[in-house]
Design a protein around this motif. Sequence first.
Motif: not given
Length: 140
Positions: A41-44, A46-48, A97-99
């Motif tokens: 979740a933390r990686v997501l 950051l990538l957001s 991130l993908t869609a």
Amino acid sequence: MATRTDPLNLEVVELIGAVVARYHEEYDRAAAEQALTGAQARVLGLLSIEAMPMRQIARRLKCEPSNVTGIVDRLALRGLVERRADPGDRRIKVAALTAEGVEVARVLRDSLDFAREPLAGFSREEREVLRGMLRRMAGE
């Protein structure tokens, strides 16, 4: 001048610890609702903000790049992240991130509301002062 054992310093440190613990508890709960680990979740999260190379993710999370590779691999298997060539240096791969990943990151962010209510009670000036103090503590 305050010392490390100053009662006020000790109380502030305890309060910071309580806020951090509450943040991690809520983040882990939100992650579990999406069938993710807290680290995923933390990686997501950051990538957001922006796509980035694994080494940069590792620096931001304060962990080994090999750990990030495994996390990104698992997120890629779920279709949430993909690896792309860095537009500035095609030899470097960035995680993006993908869609579907954008949507899951949004759901995660929207479910993290433990600090929103208390912060909503602060004036803009109070939030700016708090941000400045936290940046100083973080060494930024």
